[in-house]
Design a protein around this motif. Structure first.
Motif, mmCIF file in Angstrom:
data_model
loop_
_atom_site.group_PDB
_atom_site.id
_atom_site.type_symbol
_atom_site.label_atom_id
_atom_site.label_comp_id
_atom_site.label_asym_id
_atom_site.label_seq_id
_atom_site.Cartn_x
_atom_site.Cartn_y
_atom_site.Cartn_z
ATOM 1 N N PHE A 162 0.853 -1.185 0.000
ATOM 2 C CA PHE A 162 0.000 0.000 0.000
ATOM 3 C C PHE A 162 0.887 1.232 0.000
ATOM 4 O O PHE A 162 1.872 1.303 0.747
ATOM 5 C CB PHE A 162 -0.921 0.010 1.216
ATOM 6 N N TYR A 163 0.531 2.212 -0.836
ATOM 7 C CA TYR A 163 1.265 3.470 -0.955
ATOM 8 C C TYR A 163 0.316 4.583 -0.536
ATOM 9 O O TYR A 163 -0.722 4.801 -1.175
ATOM 10 C CB TYR A 163 1.738 3.678 -2.395
ATOM 11 N N LEU A 164 0.657 5.296 0.544
ATOM 12 C CA LEU A 164 -0.279 6.239 1.148
ATOM 13 C C LEU A 164 0.340 7.616 1.305
ATOM 14 O O LEU A 164 1.462 7.761 1.798
ATOM 15 C CB LEU A 164 -0.720 5.731 2.523
ATOM 16 N N GLN A 165 -0.402 8.623 0.912
ATOM 17 C CA GLN A 165 -0.018 10.016 1.141
ATOM 18 C C GLN A 165 0.032 10.283 2.630
ATOM 19 O O GLN A 165 -0.850 9.873 3.380
ATOM 20 C CB GLN A 165 -1.045 10.929 0.453
ATOM 21 N N LEU A 166 1.088 10.945 3.088
ATOM 22 C CA LEU A 166 1.200 11.236 4.524
ATOM 23 C C LEU A 166 1.878 12.570 4.804
ATOM 24 O O LEU A 166 1.527 13.257 5.766
ATOM 25 C CB LEU A 166 1.964 10.116 5.234
ATOM 26 N N ALA A 167 2.857 12.970 3.970
ATOM 27 C CA ALA A 167 3.641 14.171 4.260
ATOM 28 C C ALA A 167 2.776 15.416 4.373
ATOM 29 O O ALA A 167 3.085 16.324 5.150
ATOM 30 C CB ALA A 167 4.718 14.361 3.193
ATOM 31 N N SER A 168 1.689 15.472 3.608
ATOM 32 C CA SER A 168 0.836 16.663 3.611
ATOM 33 C C SER A 168 -0.292 16.581 4.634
ATOM 34 O O SER A 168 -1.150 17.478 4.680
ATOM 35 C CB SER A 168 0.248 16.892 2.217
ATOM 36 N N GLU A 169 -0.305 15.537 5.466
ATOM 37 C CA GLU A 169 -1.336 15.426 6.495
ATOM 38 C C GLU A 169 -1.047 16.371 7.658
ATOM 39 O O GLU A 169 0.101 16.540 8.073
ATOM 40 C CB GLU A 169 -1.402 13.990 7.018
ATOM 41 N N ALA A 170 -2.098 16.965 8.198
ATOM 42 C CA ALA A 170 -1.939 17.907 9.317
ATOM 43 C C ALA A 170 -1.526 17.194 10.602
ATOM 44 O O ALA A 170 -0.812 17.760 11.431
ATOM 45 C CB ALA A 170 -3.250 18.670 9.531
ATOM 46 N N ASP A 171 -1.973 15.940 10.787
ATOM 47 C CA ASP A 171 -1.670 15.189 12.002
ATOM 48 C C ASP A 171 -1.170 13.802 11.602
ATOM 49 O O ASP A 171 -1.899 12.806 11.712
ATOM 50 C CB ASP A 171 -2.921 15.084 12.877
ATOM 51 N N PRO A 172 0.071 13.710 11.150
ATOM 52 C CA PRO A 172 0.567 12.419 10.649
ATOM 53 C C PRO A 172 0.608 11.319 11.706
ATOM 54 O O PRO A 172 0.411 10.150 11.378
ATOM 55 C CB PRO A 172 1.967 12.752 10.136
#
Length: 353
Positions: A251-261
């Motif tokens: 699974f490849y998931l966006q995370l860097a741009s999350e406000a609360d990683p």
């Protein structure tokens, strides 16, 4: 210790390719010359990825019109009035709509893979559109003489054949681009559309063995086009339990741009199955600022507090230019971010080792 790191797929097209594409569309450049420009862009992309230290490369989707419509580009059985995808900055993308059956891919992604393999000295990853995305082509009003059930059956057959051809051609991994997952929750908060998407994708995945699914991955993010997203405001908590029902191995998931990683990482850890690997985004293609290797390192170390290291990998939050006309990010910035991802991941691996 080695923590695997991979690109998602698309990279900004080279300036020469953009010029060639514009000339081809106006008739000033012939098809052979345009094809030659695409091949050169692929060669340059792979060389630059390898120079940045990327242990796995892609062709940067230099020859795709978009990550989504490449299999049916040029089909006479399409109209231009399909589903509209709204982005946060106000711009839109519109899918085509199917007008007749039977449904067949005109282009299969293994042709892009085979071209990339001619230039690569490291493993090559191949991104393909998820069948769930192409299910959106079928119009709500239906098609006389071509029921939706028949379309979905043919779509599943075509998707399976494409994935299998890529695996047989030597893809390091085949990645299903499932970008519509999070968007579907924005358009249908009940989750029924997403449930249908997951069911269709799993029907295709079920046709592969466990060892084959270990080489199949799924990418999900909130969109990244012209430095804008379409569903970043949708809570990951609504998505992840359904997403991890998919029987893919990666699974490849966006995370860097999350406000609360950290919150998202806890959610991922709760859902992650044994034997699967999750690649977390450590660079943000929608942010023009280039991350440092140290920033990436720290993001990886934070992820390792929640996810077992033997199930952890890193990636970019998204492709850098999923549509051919997207010039919001330069190639220089994209490759600088990739180098930071590779170097920062290695720094974290040294510490964790």
């Amino acid at each position: 210790m080695i923590i695997p790191t991979e690109p998602i797929g698309s990279l900004p097209r080279s300036p020469q390719l953009l010029q060639a594409r514009a000339a081809f569309q106006t008739g000033e450049l012939g098809e052979d010359a345009f094809t030659s420009a695409q091949r050169e862009a692929v060669r340059d992309t792979i060389e630059r990825l390898e120079a940045a230290g990327s242990p796995v490369v892609t062709d940067g989707e230099q020859s795709k019109p978009s990550f989504l419509t490449y299999p049916i580009a040029g089909s006479p059985s399409l109209s231009s009035d399909g589903v509209v995808i709204p982005f946060a900055d106000g711009h839109q993308r519109q899918l085509p709509a199917l007008t007749a059956g039977p449904f067949r891919y005109l282009v299969s992604a293994d042709q892009y893979l085979r071209a990339a393999l001619q230039h690569a000295r490291v493993p090559v990853k191949q991104a393909v559109v998820a069948p769930s995305a192409l299910s959106l082509l079928y119009p709500a009003a239906g098609i006389v003489g071509y029921p939706r059930e028949e379309y979905l059956h043919q779509l599943a057959d075509e998707a399976e054949a494409e994935i299998r051809r890529c695996l047989d051609a030597g893809a390091h991994v085949v990645q299903l681009d499932f970008e519509e997952a999070r968007l579907s929750l924005k358009l249908d908060p009940s989750g029924q559309v997403l449930d249908d998407f997951v069911s269709l994708n799993n029907q295709v995945l079920a046709r592969f063995t466990e060892s084959e699914r270990a080489r199949i991955g799924v990418y999900s993010g909130p969109g990244a086009d012209q430095n804008a997203t379409h569903s970043l405001d949708v809570d990951y908590a609504e998505l992840l339990p359904r997403l991890f029902r998919l029987t893919a191995g990666n699974f490849y998931l966006q995370l860097a741009s999350e406000a609360d990683p950290d919150r998202v990482l806890r959610l991922i850890a709760d859902e992650l199955r044994p034997g699967t690997r999750v690649f977390v985004g450590v660079t943000d293609p929608t942010d023009p600022r280039v991350e440092t290797a140290e920033q990436v390192r720290d993001r990886v170390l934070r992820a390792a507090k929640h996810i077992p290291v033997d199930q952890l990998g890193t990636c970019d939050d998204a492709g850098f230019a999923p549509f051919a006309d997207d010039t919001s990010t330069s190639r220089e910035v994209a490759f600088a971010k990739i180098r930071a991802r590779v170097e920062g991941t290695a720094l974290a691996a040294q510490i964790l080792g």
